[in-house]
Scaffold this active site. Structure first.
Site, PDB file in Angstrom:
ATOM      1  CE  LYS A 145     -15.875   6.345 -24.087  1.00 44.84           C
ATOM      2  NZ  LYS A 145     -17.075   5.528 -24.253  1.00 44.84           N
ATOM      3  CG  ASN A 146     -18.642   7.659 -26.900  1.00 45.85           C
ATOM      4  OD1 ASN A 146     -18.031   6.634 -26.554  1.00 45.85           O
ATOM      5  ND2 ASN A 146     -19.396   8.361 -26.069  1.00 45.85           N
ATOM      6  NE  ARG A 206     -24.726  -1.213 -22.883  1.00 39.31           N
ATOM      7  CZ  ARG A 206     -25.475  -2.294 -22.733  1.00 39.31           C
ATOM      8  NH1 ARG A 206     -25.218  -3.145 -21.777  1.00 39.31           N
ATOM      9  NH2 ARG A 206     -26.506  -2.524 -23.515  1.00 39.31           N
ATOM     10  CB  CYS A 254     -24.784  -0.687 -18.456  1.00 36.39           C
ATOM     11  SG  CYS A 254     -23.837   0.817 -18.540  1.00 36.39           S
ATOM     12  NE  ARG A 273     -25.576   2.249 -22.313  1.00 34.64           N
ATOM     13  CZ  ARG A 273     -24.304   2.593 -22.489  1.00 34.64           C
ATOM     14  NH1 ARG A 273     -23.405   2.313 -21.587  1.00 34.64           N
ATOM     15  NH2 ARG A 273     -23.933   3.221 -23.591  1.00 34.64           N
ATOM     16  CG  ASP A 298     -21.674  10.599 -22.372  1.00 33.03           C
ATOM     17  OD1 ASP A 298     -22.350   9.876 -21.629  1.00 33.03           O
ATOM     18  OD2 ASP A 298     -21.414  10.290 -23.557  1.00 33.03           O
ATOM     19  CB  ILE A 330     -29.898  10.221 -21.879  1.00 28.12           C
ATOM     20  CG1 ILE A 330     -29.912  11.603 -22.538  1.00 28.12           C
ATOM     21  CG2 ILE A 330     -29.474   9.138 -22.870  1.00 28.12           C
ATOM     22  CD1 ILE A 330     -30.746  11.742 -23.761  1.00 28.12           C
ATOM     23  NE  ARG A 345     -14.803   0.898 -20.231  1.00 25.76           N
ATOM     24  CZ  ARG A 345     -15.686  -0.071 -20.272  1.00 25.76           C
ATOM     25  NH1 ARG A 345     -16.126  -0.593 -19.145  1.00 25.76           N
ATOM     26  NH2 ARG A 345     -16.141  -0.523 -21.409  1.00 25.76           N
TER      27      ARG A 345
HETATM   28  N1  EPU Z   1     -32.346   3.018 -25.988  1.00 22.61           N
HETATM   29  C1  EPU Z   1     -33.428   2.209 -26.119  1.00 22.61           C
HETATM   30  N2  EPU Z   1     -33.383   1.205 -27.060  1.00 22.61           N
HETATM   31  C2  EPU Z   1     -32.295   1.011 -27.855  1.00 22.61           C
HETATM   32  C3  EPU Z   1     -31.183   1.862 -27.718  1.00 22.61           C
HETATM   33  C4  EPU Z   1     -31.240   2.863 -26.765  1.00 22.61           C
HETATM   34  O1  EPU Z   1     -34.427   2.348 -25.407  1.00 22.61           O
HETATM   35  O2  EPU Z   1     -32.328   0.091 -28.689  1.00 22.61           O
HETATM   36  C5  EPU Z   1     -32.374   4.100 -24.983  1.00 22.61           C
HETATM   37  C6  EPU Z   1     -31.269   3.931 -23.931  1.00 22.61           C
HETATM   38  O3  EPU Z   1     -31.690   3.076 -22.887  1.00 22.61           O
HETATM   39  C7  EPU Z   1     -31.027   5.341 -23.491  1.00 22.61           C
HETATM   40  C8  EPU Z   1     -31.263   6.144 -24.765  1.00 22.61           C
HETATM   41  O4  EPU Z   1     -32.061   5.309 -25.620  1.00 22.61           O
HETATM   42  O5  EPU Z   1     -31.976   5.721 -22.553  1.00 22.61           O
HETATM   43  C9  EPU Z   1     -30.004   6.564 -25.505  1.00 22.61           C
HETATM   44  O6  EPU Z   1     -29.180   5.440 -25.724  1.00 22.61           O
HETATM   45  P1  EPU Z   1     -28.156   5.363 -26.931  1.00 22.61           P
HETATM   46  O7  EPU Z   1     -28.445   4.106 -27.695  1.00 22.61           O
HETATM   47  O8  EPU Z   1     -28.147   6.638 -27.687  1.00 22.61           O
HETATM   48  O9  EPU Z   1     -26.777   5.179 -26.173  1.00 22.61           O
HETATM   49  P2  EPU Z   1     -25.559   4.360 -26.718  1.00 22.61           P
HETATM   50  O10 EPU Z   1     -25.472   4.481 -28.172  1.00 22.61           O
HETATM   51  O11 EPU Z   1     -25.575   3.012 -26.105  1.00 22.61           O
HETATM   52  C10 EPU Z   1     -23.860   6.346 -26.651  1.00 22.61           C
HETATM   53  C11 EPU Z   1     -22.541   6.615 -25.979  1.00 22.61           C
HETATM   54  C12 EPU Z   1     -22.765   6.832 -24.489  1.00 22.61           C
HETATM   55  C13 EPU Z   1     -23.712   8.018 -24.320  1.00 22.61           C
HETATM   56  C14 EPU Z   1     -25.024   7.751 -25.079  1.00 22.61           C
HETATM   57  C15 EPU Z   1     -25.982   8.927 -25.045  1.00 22.61           C
HETATM   58  C16 EPU Z   1     -21.026   5.352 -27.367  1.00 22.61           C
HETATM   59  C17 EPU Z   1     -20.087   4.230 -27.521  1.00 22.61           C
HETATM   60  N3  EPU Z   1     -21.663   5.469 -26.202  1.00 22.61           N
HETATM   61  O12 EPU Z   1     -24.371   5.171 -26.029  1.00 22.61           O
HETATM   62  O13 EPU Z   1     -21.498   7.169 -23.943  1.00 22.61           O
HETATM   63  O14 EPU Z   1     -23.983   8.236 -22.972  1.00 22.61           O
HETATM   64  O15 EPU Z   1     -24.730   7.456 -26.462  1.00 22.61           O
HETATM   65  O16 EPU Z   1     -25.398  10.047 -25.577  1.00 22.61           O
HETATM   66  O17 EPU Z   1     -21.180   6.156 -28.274  1.00 22.61           O
HETATM   67  C18 EPU Z   1     -19.882   7.388 -22.271  1.00 22.61           C
HETATM   68  O18 EPU Z   1     -19.086   7.732 -23.163  1.00 22.61           O
HETATM   69  O19 EPU Z   1     -19.627   7.494 -21.044  1.00 22.61           O
HETATM   70  C19 EPU Z   1     -21.173   6.819 -22.665  1.00 22.61           C
HETATM   71  C20 EPU Z   1     -21.926   6.107 -21.843  1.00 22.61           C
END
Ligand code: EPU
Length: 430
Positions: free
Chosen positions: A22-23, A92, A116, A121, A308, A330, A400
């Site tokens: 998915k991701n 998101r 969330c 996030r 995850d 995380i 999802r």
């Molecule tokens: N963060 C910041 N600032 C930002 C972006 C992120 O502080 O601008 C922080 C977040 O708050 C978090 C950490 O950095 O503490 C990591 O966040 P990241 O941006 O890497 O997460 P994401 O890209 O929003 C993806 C996956 C998530 C998964 C995370 C971590 C997708 C669509 N989602 O989210 O997947 O948990 O990376 O590996 O790729 C899931 O599939 O259940 C899911 C939540």
């Protein structure tokens, strides 16, 4: 809202195949906006999040067709720049449209996704990165307005944040940089397999990217990208979830379709378990209750232990003798599954960003409520291992990210019934 009724304790055996990740799929769909030509995406899981993303890019003007089972054809000849709240709020990952829209149109208006349950996030790193590429960024009325019409240029972008890098933030800057004049270097880039998959697709489209798979990506902007055919990688988190199911006593299952090297930290953390990888990358798992030891686990960005899979691991450790500790690095508050597992007899307490788990001999079935995708998976696993009946409500969360999890597990011998919202009150009352 549908629910699962799970009769616990049935032995599981046989083969189970995971779908596409998915991701990986979500940013890959967004990447189709980078070209006017057709992109054919294979191994697309049939998930509500994927359908949300399809709806969003269709709203932006792309022609989006299902071209066969798990195969989509996307052609984005003319696209518009506005992703409205009504669509973005559903998922998101919609934020990863920012990069392609900036690359293609130099302008984007994207609703900021709402809160969330898994924690804060923010998207500050995404916005900082895009502004380094010359975007003017304005946040107003719940939208982020990005304007790079006068000045888009390669630059050095550092994506390190408090919790490591950012996965969708890396996807955004990477996609924006593919069509940005000059050289962009992203340091502290995320190197999750889903980012590598996105890079591989972008390279097929004609992007120039060095350092794929590392924390430093260098992108030389090109004038135009072309269409391509891309096969999405298998879902490592779905595979990890089924590994946990296989480790429950009496089970013996083979998991196909994932790359075990994407699960190194997770499999390594279970080194005493009976998990074997064959030459075709199939993962054979046999459950021996007495083998698994209590653990100390810390979630980290890839290649560390994935957040995850934290909730699913908590279910396993809830029935593993000894005291285990899971620390979330995380999303420090991602423990919504804990209170539901407690209702099933798990002994878990939360101390700051750690869960302290005292393993029990068994869990007992109960009505429980899913709060997010991975928490739902943890509850389904708990239902499989518990004695008696578990009803997991709000399973739209699981739909999802897990394609037909009930049918897949039932094919192994599980007893999971999907109840409609009309049937649920009768079952809960009985
Ligand atoms: N963060 C910041 N600032 C930002 C972006 C992120 O502080 O601008 C922080 C977040 O708050 C978090 C950490 O950095 O503490 C990591 O966040 P990241 O941006 O890497 O997460 P994401 O890209 O929003 C993806 C996956 C998530 C998964 C995370 C971590 C997708 C669509 N989602 O989210 O997947 O948990 O990376 O590996 O790729 C899931 O599939 O259940 C899911 C939540």
């Amino acid at each position: 809202m549908d629910a699962f009724r799970i009769e616990g304790g049935s032995p599981l055996s046989g083969d189970i195949t995971v779908g596409g990740a998915k991701n990986a799929c979500l940013p890959i769909f967004a990447a189709c906006l980078l070209t006017e030509e057709t992109c054919v995406i294979e191994n697309v899981p049939d998930l509500s999040d994927v359908r949300f993303m399809a709806e969003l890019i269709e709203h932006l003007g792309a022609d989006v067709k299902q071209a066969g089972p798990n195969k989509w054809a996307i052609t984005a000849k003319n696209i518009s720049s506005k992703a409205p709240y009504d669509l973005v709020r559903k998922m998101r990952a919609s934020v990863c449209l920012m990069g392609p829209l900036i690359a293609r149109l130099r302008y984007a208006e994207i609703s900021i996704p709402g809160g969330c349950v898994i924690g804060q996030r923010p998207i500050d790193l995404h916005l900082r990165g895009l502004s380094k590429l010359g975007c003017e960024v304005e946040v107003k009325n719940g939208y982020v307005y990005l304007d790079a019409r006068s000045n888009l240029h390669g630059n050095h972008v550092f994506l390190g944040g408090r919790y490591g890098s950012t996965v969708t933030g890396t996807a955004n800057i990477l996609m924006a940089a593919t069509l940005t004049p000059g050289i962009t270097r992203i340091d502290s880039a995320a190197c999750e397999p889903e980012i590598v998959d996105l890079c591989n697709m972008l390279v097929k489209m004609g992007a120039k990217i060095d350092g794929i798979g590392s924390h430093s990506l260098t992108i030389e902007g090109v004038d135009k990208l072309n269409g391509c055919t891309h096969h999405v990688i298998g879902d490592r988190i779905e595979a990890g979830t089924y590994i946990v199911a296989g480790l429950f006593p009496g089970n013996q299952i083979t998991i196909r379709g994932a790359d075990p090297s994407h699960l190194s930290a997770f499999i390594h953390s279970l080194e005493e378990a009976d998990i074997k990888i064959d030459s075709d990358n199939n993962i054979h798992v046999t459950g021996h209750a007495w083998r698994i030891k209590s653990k100390e686990i810390i979630t980290l960005p890839y290649p560390g232990f994935p957040t995850d899979l934290q909730a699913q691991m908590a279910t396993l450790l809830a029935v593993t003798p000894g005291i285990s500790i899971i620390t979330e690095r995380i999303y420090p508050h991602r423990f919504m599954h804990v209170s539901e597992l407690q209702r099933m007899g798990a002994h878990i307490s939360i101390e700051g960003s750690s869960a302290i788990i005292v393993g029990q001999e068994s869990l007992s079935g109960a009505p429980v409520m899913a709060s997010d995708l991975r928490a739902s998976a943890a509850l389904v696993l708990a239902g499989l291992v518990a004695q008696g009946e578990t009803i997991v409500q709000r399973i739209y969360h699981i739909d999802r990210g897990y394609e037909s999890i009930d049918a897949k597990l039932n094919a192994l011998g599980a007893k999971i019934e999907r109840l409609s919202s009309e049937e649920l009150p009768l079952k809960l009352a009985s």
